[in-house]
Design an enzyme around this catalytic site. Structure first.
Site, PDB file in Angstrom:
ATOM      1  N   ASP A 232     -80.413  61.132 -52.580  1.00  0.00           N
ATOM      2  CA  ASP A 232     -79.887  62.462 -52.870  1.00  0.00           C
ATOM      3  C   ASP A 232     -79.963  62.757 -54.366  1.00  0.00           C
ATOM      4  O   ASP A 232     -79.062  62.399 -55.124  1.00  0.00           O
ATOM      5  CB  ASP A 232     -78.445  62.558 -52.360  1.00  0.00           C
ATOM      6  CG  ASP A 232     -77.879  63.962 -52.495  1.00  0.00           C
ATOM      7  OD1 ASP A 232     -78.523  64.809 -53.143  1.00  0.00           O
ATOM      8  OD2 ASP A 232     -76.785  64.209 -51.954  1.00  0.00           O
TER       9      ASP A 232
ATOM     10  N   ASP B  85     -76.657  56.922 -46.481  1.00  0.00           N
ATOM     11  CA  ASP B  85     -76.571  58.380 -46.583  1.00  0.00           C
ATOM     12  C   ASP B  85     -76.092  58.820 -47.975  1.00  0.00           C
ATOM     13  O   ASP B  85     -75.176  58.206 -48.544  1.00  0.00           O
ATOM     14  CB  ASP B  85     -75.576  58.848 -45.504  1.00  0.00           C
ATOM     15  CG  ASP B  85     -75.564  60.342 -45.316  1.00  0.00           C
ATOM     16  OD1 ASP B  85     -76.638  60.958 -45.458  1.00  0.00           O
ATOM     17  OD2 ASP B  85     -74.488  60.888 -45.025  1.00  0.00           O
TER      18      ASP B  85
HETATM   19  O1  G3H Z   1     -74.351  63.410 -44.586  1.00  0.00           O
HETATM   20  C1  G3H Z   1     -73.368  63.579 -43.854  1.00  0.00           C
HETATM   21  C2  G3H Z   1     -73.098  64.866 -43.239  1.00  0.00           C
HETATM   22  O2  G3H Z   1     -73.715  65.886 -43.889  1.00  0.00           O
HETATM   23  C3  G3H Z   1     -71.717  65.047 -42.740  1.00  0.00           C
HETATM   24  O3  G3H Z   1     -71.135  66.304 -43.034  1.00  0.00           O
HETATM   25  O4  G3H Z   1     -68.775  65.625 -42.670  1.00  0.00           O
HETATM   26  O5  G3H Z   1     -69.406  68.006 -42.914  1.00  0.00           O
HETATM   27  O6  G3H Z   1     -70.049  66.740 -40.863  1.00  0.00           O
HETATM   28  P1  G3H Z   1     -69.772  66.691 -42.331  1.00  0.00           P
HETATM   29 ZN    ZN Z   2     -74.495  65.311 -45.905  1.00  0.00          ZN
END
Ligand code: G3H
Ligand code: ZN
Length: 276
Positions: free
Chosen positions: A104, A82
């Site tokens: 990203d 991610d």
């Molecule tokens: O990529 C991960 C998410 O966008 C998590 O975001 O920690 O605000 O839920 P969050």
């Molecule tokens: Zn995110």
């Protein structure tokens, strides 16, 4: 794996349902995410962020553990890298058997985002790996970005066509790392994006969205819902409660186990909200 998840995500898109994608930092998160999915009987995406890799210092040990948990699970579990900005990390992940990544490049201008993302897609697709990208930067990643940014449907459609990405993260009102679930999403914009873009849409920063907001986003066309901070809230609350009662406790298993159970239950609950 890639074909199975392409079919699964495509089916959810058609049915206006969604899958939860949860961020794991430690093995306890990963165990809880898989256990929560098994409890609900629903598929799940288990995410390792570039930031989590930086915390450990290296990708392989944690990624291998997550891949093993995924292959042992009784429900489909997709291990996903991610918010990766470092292309070398993607290449390392491919070598370890990772089959889904988010590249990203959202901080770059549009032309550079397209060029870099298209190159990553070519390499990943050759290796049987799905690619998510982001257009219209979702705020809050390092506190420097305004949460008011929105993704334009026409630009999103052009971006998907130009890059060949398999899913697209969009900016529709959420912001990363919120702890109060007060974000208000632009459901009309989600619906316009879903109509314009032929691949699943991804909501980031979903910890800031309450259950009704999540349901509305899914009904409007969000297919993958990324949640990280919320799990850390429930884990830390559970750990704090145990340590508050037992100040002399030293064995981490005594406080991490309740934290892991709390994460499992929240994952199961959220998956059920998203799947309806
Ligand atoms: O990529 C991960 C998410 O966008 C998590 O975001 O920690 O605000 O839920 P969050
Ligand atoms: Zn995110």
């Amino acid at each position: 794996m890639t074909a199975e998840w392409t079919t699964l995500l495509g089916g959810l898109r058609t049915e206006h349902r969604a899958v939860g994608a949860f961020n794991a930092i430690m093995i306890e998160h990963a165990e809880a995410i898989v256990a929560g999915a098994e409890l609900s009987g629903l598929p799940v995406i288990l995410q390792i962020s570039q930031n989590a890799v930086r915390y450990h210092g290296t990708l392989a040990p944690f990624a291998r553990a997550c891949l093993q948990l995924a292959s042992d699970a009784t429900v489909p579990v997709l291990v996903h890298l991610d918010h990766v900005e470092d292309e070398d990390l993607i290449h390392e992940g491919l070598g370890l058997g990772i089959t889904s990544v988010m590249f990203d490049a959202s901080k770059l201008d549009y032309a550079d985002n397209v060029a870099r993302t298209r190159a990553v897609v070519e390499r990943c697709h050759t290796n049987g790996c799905l690619v998510e990208a982001e257009l219209g930067e979702v705020g809050g990643k390092d506190g420097a970005h305004a949460p008011g940014v929105r993704t334009d449907p026409g630009e999103a459609a052009a971006f998907v066509a130009a890059t060949g990405v398999d899913s697209l993260a969009v900016a529709v009102g959420s912001s990363h790392a919120m702890t109060d679930r007060s974000a208000v999403l632009d459901e009309d914009l989600i619906a316009a994006l879903a109509a314009a873009v032929p691949v699943p849409l991804v909501l980031h920063g979903s910890s800031g969205v309450n259950d009704d907001g999540l349901r509305g986003a899914v009904a409007a066309g969000i297919v993958k819902v990324n949640i990280g901070t919320r799990l850390n809230q429930v884990l830390t609350e559970a750990v704090r409660a145990v340590l508050g009662e037992r100040e002399q406790l030293t064995d981490p298993r005594r406080y991490l186990a309740p934290g892991r159970d709390a994460v499992r239950d929240e994952v199961s609950r959220l998956l059920t909200v998203l799947a309806k």
